[in-house]
Structures are given as structure tokens and as C-alpha cells.
Design a protein around this motif. Structure first.
Motif, PDB file in Angstrom:
ATOM      1  N   GLY A  31       0.818  -1.216   0.000  1.00 20.65           N
ATOM      2  CA  GLY A  31       0.000   0.000   0.000  1.00 20.65           C
ATOM      3  C   GLY A  31       0.851   1.264   0.000  1.00 20.65           C
ATOM      4  N   LEU A  32       1.944   1.237   0.768  1.00 16.22           N
ATOM      5  CA  LEU A  32       2.824   2.404   0.838  1.00 16.22           C
ATOM      6  C   LEU A  32       3.546   2.648  -0.483  1.00 16.22           C
ATOM      7  CD1 LEU A  32       4.333   2.104   4.439  1.00 16.22           C
ATOM      8  CD2 LEU A  32       2.753   3.864   3.610  1.00 16.22           C
ATOM      9  N   ILE A  33       3.911   1.580  -1.179  1.00 14.33           N
ATOM     10  CA  ILE A  33       4.562   1.737  -2.490  1.00 14.33           C
ATOM     11  C   ILE A  33       3.592   2.404  -3.467  1.00 14.33           C
ATOM     12  CG2 ILE A  33       5.493   0.503  -4.500  1.00 14.33           C
ATOM     13  CD1 ILE A  33       6.672  -1.540  -2.398  1.00 14.33           C
ATOM     14  N   ARG A  34       2.330   1.923  -3.455  1.00 18.66           N
ATOM     15  CA  ARG A  34       1.308   2.548  -4.310  1.00 18.66           C
ATOM     16  C   ARG A  34       1.112   4.018  -3.940  1.00 18.66           C
ATOM     17  NH1 ARG A  34      -1.605  -2.207  -3.567  1.00 18.66           N
ATOM     18  NH2 ARG A  34      -2.889  -1.211  -1.960  1.00 18.66           N
ATOM     19  N   MET A  35       1.054   4.272  -2.642  1.00 20.81           N
ATOM     20  CA  MET A  35       0.840   5.633  -2.156  1.00 20.81           C
ATOM     21  C   MET A  35       2.027   6.541  -2.506  1.00 20.81           C
ATOM     22  SD  MET A  35      -0.084   6.638   1.774  1.00 20.81           S
ATOM     23  CE  MET A  35      -0.101   8.339   2.320  1.00 20.81           C
ATOM     24  N   TYR A  36       3.230   6.004  -2.429  1.00 18.94           N
ATOM     25  CA  TYR A  36       4.431   6.780  -2.749  1.00 18.94           C
ATOM     26  C   TYR A  36       4.383   7.246  -4.202  1.00 18.94           C
ATOM     27  CZ  TYR A  36       9.392   8.088  -3.046  1.00 18.94           C
ATOM     28  OH  TYR A  36      10.574   8.778  -3.224  1.00 18.94           O
ATOM     29  N   LYS A  37       4.007   6.309  -5.092  1.00 21.77           N
ATOM     30  CA  LYS A  37       3.912   6.681  -6.505  1.00 21.77           C
ATOM     31  C   LYS A  37       2.853   7.768  -6.693  1.00 21.77           C
ATOM     32  CE  LYS A  37       5.294   2.228  -8.379  1.00 21.77           C
ATOM     33  NZ  LYS A  37       4.744   0.949  -8.862  1.00 21.77           N
ATOM     34  N   ALA A  38       1.689   7.564  -6.100  1.00 17.90           N
ATOM     35  CA  ALA A  38       0.576   8.504  -6.295  1.00 17.90           C
ATOM     36  C   ALA A  38       0.814   9.850  -5.621  1.00 17.90           C
ATOM     37  CB  ALA A  38      -0.721   7.876  -5.796  1.00 17.90           C
ATOM     38  N   GLU A  39       1.307   9.830  -4.384  1.00 22.73           N
ATOM     39  CA  GLU A  39       1.401  11.067  -3.593  1.00 22.73           C
ATOM     40  C   GLU A  39       2.716  11.821  -3.772  1.00 22.73           C
ATOM     41  OE1 GLU A  39      -1.188  12.285  -1.971  1.00 22.73           O
ATOM     42  OE2 GLU A  39      -2.313  10.515  -2.618  1.00 22.73           O
ATOM     43  N   CYS A  40       3.758  11.137  -4.193  1.00 21.54           N
ATOM     44  CA  CYS A  40       5.058  11.811  -4.346  1.00 21.54           C
ATOM     45  C   CYS A  40       5.506  11.830  -5.800  1.00 21.54           C
ATOM     46  CB  CYS A  40       6.115  11.128  -3.488  1.00 21.54           C
ATOM     47  SG  CYS A  40       5.689  11.134  -1.745  1.00 21.54           S
ATOM     48  N   LEU A  41       5.691  10.650  -6.378  1.00 19.49           N
ATOM     49  CA  LEU A  41       6.298  10.578  -7.714  1.00 19.49           C
ATOM     50  C   LEU A  41       5.378  11.039  -8.827  1.00 19.49           C
ATOM     51  CD1 LEU A  41       8.328   7.255  -7.485  1.00 19.49           C
ATOM     52  CD2 LEU A  41       9.009   9.565  -6.833  1.00 19.49           C
ATOM     53  N   GLU A  42       4.082  11.066  -8.579  1.00 17.35           N
ATOM     54  CA  GLU A  42       3.176  11.491  -9.648  1.00 17.35           C
ATOM     55  C   GLU A  42       2.574  12.865  -9.375  1.00 17.35           C
ATOM     56  OE1 GLU A  42       0.633   8.146 -10.559  1.00 17.35           O
ATOM     57  OE2 GLU A  42       2.376   6.858 -10.901  1.00 17.35           O
ATOM     58  N   LYS A  43       3.172  13.582  -8.434  1.00 18.64           N
ATOM     59  CA  LYS A  43       2.690  14.926  -8.103  1.00 18.64           C
ATOM     60  C   LYS A  43       3.635  15.978  -8.691  1.00 18.64           C
ATOM     61  CE  LYS A  43      -0.989  14.459  -5.271  1.00 18.64           C
ATOM     62  NZ  LYS A  43      -1.643  13.348  -5.975  1.00 18.64           N
ATOM     63  N   PHE A  44       3.086  16.815  -9.550  1.00 17.89           N
ATOM     64  CA  PHE A  44       3.885  17.856 -10.201  1.00 17.89           C
ATOM     65  C   PHE A  44       4.657  18.760  -9.219  1.00 17.89           C
ATOM     66  CE2 PHE A  44       4.155  22.234 -11.883  1.00 17.89           C
ATOM     67  CZ  PHE A  44       5.111  22.021 -12.869  1.00 17.89           C
ATOM     68  N   PRO A  45       4.023  19.232  -8.120  1.00 18.26           N
ATOM     69  CA  PRO A  45       4.777  20.111  -7.198  1.00 18.26           C
ATOM     70  C   PRO A  45       6.043  19.463  -6.637  1.00 18.26           C
ATOM     71  CG  PRO A  45       2.431  20.159  -6.679  1.00 18.26           C
ATOM     72  CD  PRO A  45       2.620  19.064  -7.697  1.00 18.26           C
ATOM     73  N   VAL A  46       6.063  18.133  -6.555  1.00 14.64           N
ATOM     74  CA  VAL A  46       7.253  17.432  -6.065  1.00 14.64           C
ATOM     75  C   VAL A  46       8.253  17.242  -7.206  1.00 14.64           C
ATOM     76  CG1 VAL A  46       8.126  15.281  -5.026  1.00 14.64           C
ATOM     77  CG2 VAL A  46       5.918  16.225  -4.282  1.00 14.64           C
ATOM     78  N   ILE A  47       7.777  16.711  -8.331  1.00 11.37           N
ATOM     79  CA  ILE A  47       8.666  16.289  -9.416  1.00 11.37           C
ATOM     80  C   ILE A  47       9.202  17.443 -10.267  1.00 11.37           C
ATOM     81  CG2 ILE A  47       8.774  14.834 -11.514  1.00 11.37           C
ATOM     82  CD1 ILE A  47       8.940  13.364  -8.723  1.00 11.37           C
TER      83      ILE A  47
END
Length: 321
Positions: free
Chosen positions: A289-305
Motif C-alpha cells: 500500500g505504501l509503495i502505491r501511495m508513494y507513486k501517487a502522492e510523491c512521484l506522480e505529483k507535479f509540485p514534487v517532481i
């Protein structure tokens, strides 16, 4: 995602040819529509592959267990110890605002100035040309000196820094456990000290709805450590006694301890997402669940990337299958 994850696992095991031309990494994701380019990139595949390889490498293992410690690992720890010492040498200044102590800028200026030299101490002479490229990720990994904030994008830059060291062959497959338990764990200690000393703001924090104000990766790797643990279950990490007795062995509990030191009030209120996670029946489900969440909440968020930088080691070019 599964396809790129499978291929990526092996990517960091092969040292690139020595005649590689290195470059200073730069931003490539300038608008939301560029995000598709990022998700298709070699950089994304290699970064995610690196995270997942380490996730497997620490599965079921305690921080205190025995593992190989190579010379580059020792040198990375020494580098982090230097950053730690600079904090001691740069006390916070008196200022009206409680948060974002300006002494952080003085500390950061030193890193900015010394980063390439520090990186050069870790890599062998014949790879000296890689230092300027790799050093960029180190400089990006400690927070933003203008805003005096720190968040998961900075944490990602440190993982990218380690990934680059794998790609040039400085770190190897058998360094996996030491990368997480010795280097990344030391990095976390230094980041916590920065956050505390200079009262850094959380960057792009989702407040009470985010997982944590500052970190994400230690929750992923930390949950992997706990997979198949004979008696510690996810419901136990909200129990203060369990945390106090086991935090030295498990990164996940170390994170929980830091949160409870930094925040007041009921856990369910200040860390709602984590509270919800404590209801998940198994660590392996938490980990997935955390791996999925990491992709969605961090790696797929424009303000982060938008801040992520791409060079010869983590290229923006589409993945070559």
C-alpha cells in the motif's frame, strides 16, 4: 507499472562504460503536461527499480543485524558525519519568527560550496568526472535554502544520489543492506537534526492528511523490515511501549518515535494516515500500500517532481525496453 519495475531491478548492477560523458543535471518537468515524460523516462524506471530492489534487500531484517560494510559505505557515513558536524558549528540565530531559522542558509552555503569535494572523497579517481553530476543530487537532498523547508522531494534527491553511485559502480549489489541501514539511516538522523535545529517547514505537506511531514521512504523500507515478524503487527506501532522497546531495530518505529517527540496530542489526530495504516492486517499489505501511495502522492505529483533534475545517469529519455 509492473513491467518497468521488473526490468528496473537489474539496472543499477551494471557499471556504465568509463568513457561516459557526465553532465550537470537540470530540470525537465516544467508543466503538468510534462509529467507523462517523467513516468516514461529511464530515470523513473531506474529510480523506482532502485527503491524496490532495496525494499526486497531489507525484507525481514533488523537494523542491528550483521551485513557487509564496504569502503564506499564508510566514506558516505563520514560525509554525512561532516554535514552533522557543520550543524553543530552553525547554531540557530535569534530571530522573530519561530520557524525557518536563517542559520540554515549559512549551513547550506557550506554544503553548496563543498559538495563536489565531499562527493570526490567517495568515488575513485578514475570516476572523478562524475562528481559534479552526482553532487547536484546531494545538494538537492537537504532542503530548500530559500524557503527553509524540507519534504519528500528532497528525500527523493538523496535516493537519486545513492542510485547514481550504484550506476557508476561505486555501490554494488551486495551493499544493499548497508545502503539502507547505514547510509540512509544516518541521512535520516542528520535530516531530523536539521529539521529540529532550524525549525524547517514541511515542503508541500498535506498536513494531517499526509503520511508524515518530512519523510516517506523509511516507512516503505521500514514496513518491509517487519514483514513476517513473529509478533509485531501493524496495530502495535501505535503502542508507545512497543515503539520504545523496538525502535533501534526497525526504521518504521524510529519514524513513529520521532513523530511523537515532535507532535503533541492524540496520535489519531496529528497522524491520521498512519493511524489508519495501523489497522491494516499485515506488514506485507502495509508495504504494498505504501509503495502505491508513494507513486501517487510523491512521484506522480507535479509540485514534487518539477524540482527533480535529470542528467546522464538519470536521463529524461524514454525507457529503452
Amino acid at each position: 507499472m509492473a513491467e518497468s519495475e521488473r526490468q528496473a531491478g537489474t539496472s543499477e548492477e551494471v557499471a556504465p562504460p568509463l568513457q561516459q560523458s557526465f553532465m550537470i543535471p537540470k530540470k525537465e518537468i516544467n508543466m503538468v503536461s510534462d509529467m507523462a515524460k517523467w513516468k516514461r523516462s529511464q530515470a523513473y524506471a531506474d529510480y523506482m527499480g532502485f527503491i524496490l530492489t532495496l525494499n526486497e534487500g531489507v525484507r525481514g531484517k533488523k537494523l542491528t543485524c550483521e551485513y557487509k560494510v564496504s569502503e564506499p559505505i564508510e566514506k558516505l557515513v563520514a560525509l554525512l558525519n561532516t554535514l552533522d558536524r557543520w550543524i553543530d558549528e552553525t547554531p540557530p540565530v535569534d530571530q522573530p519568527s519561530r520557524f525557518g531559522n536563517k542559520a540554515f542558509r549559512t549551513w547550506y552555503a557550506k554544503l553548496d560550496q563543498e559538495a563536489e569535494k565531499l562527493v570526490a572523497t567517495v568515488i575513485p579517481k578514475h570516476l572523478a568526472d562524475a562528481a559534479p553530476e552526482v553532487a547536484v543530487y546531494l545538494k538537492e537532498s537537504v532542503g530548500n535554502s530559500t524557503r527553509i523547508d524540507y519534504g519528500t522531494g528532497h528525500e527523493a534527491a538523496f535516493a537519486a544520489f545513492l542510485c547514481c553511485l550504484c550506476k557508476i559502480g561505486v555501490l554494488r549489489v551486495d551493499d544493499q543492506m548497508a545502503i539502507v541501514f547505514k547510509v540512509f539511516n544516518r541521512y535520516l538522523e542528520v535530516m531530523r537534526k536539521l529539521q529540529k535545529t532550524y525549525r524547517m517547514e514541511p515542503a508541500g505537506s498535506q498536513g494531517v492528511w499526509g503520511l508524515d511531514d518530512f519523510q516517506f521512504l523509511p516507512f516503505i523500507w521500514g514496513s518491509s523490515q517487519l514483514i513476517d515478524h513473529p509478533n509485531l503487527e501493524p496495530r502495535h506501532f501505535v503502542d508507545e511501549k512497543v515503539v520504545n522497546e523496538n525502535h533501534k531495530d526497525f526504521m518504521f518505529l524510529e519514524c513513529i518515535l520521532f513523530i511523537t517527540e515532535m507532535k503533541t496530542g492524540p496520535f489519531a489526530e496529528h497522524s491520521n494516515q498512519l493511524w489508519n495504516i495501523s489497522a491494516v492486517p499485515s506488514w506485507s499489505k502495509v508495504n504494498q500500500g505504501l509503495i502505491r501511495m508513494y507513486k501517487a502522492e510523491c512521484l506522480e505529483k507535479f509540485p514534487v517532481i518539477q524540482h527533480f533534475k535529470f542528467g546522464s545517469l538519470l536521463p529524461i529519455q524514454p525507457v529503452t525496453s
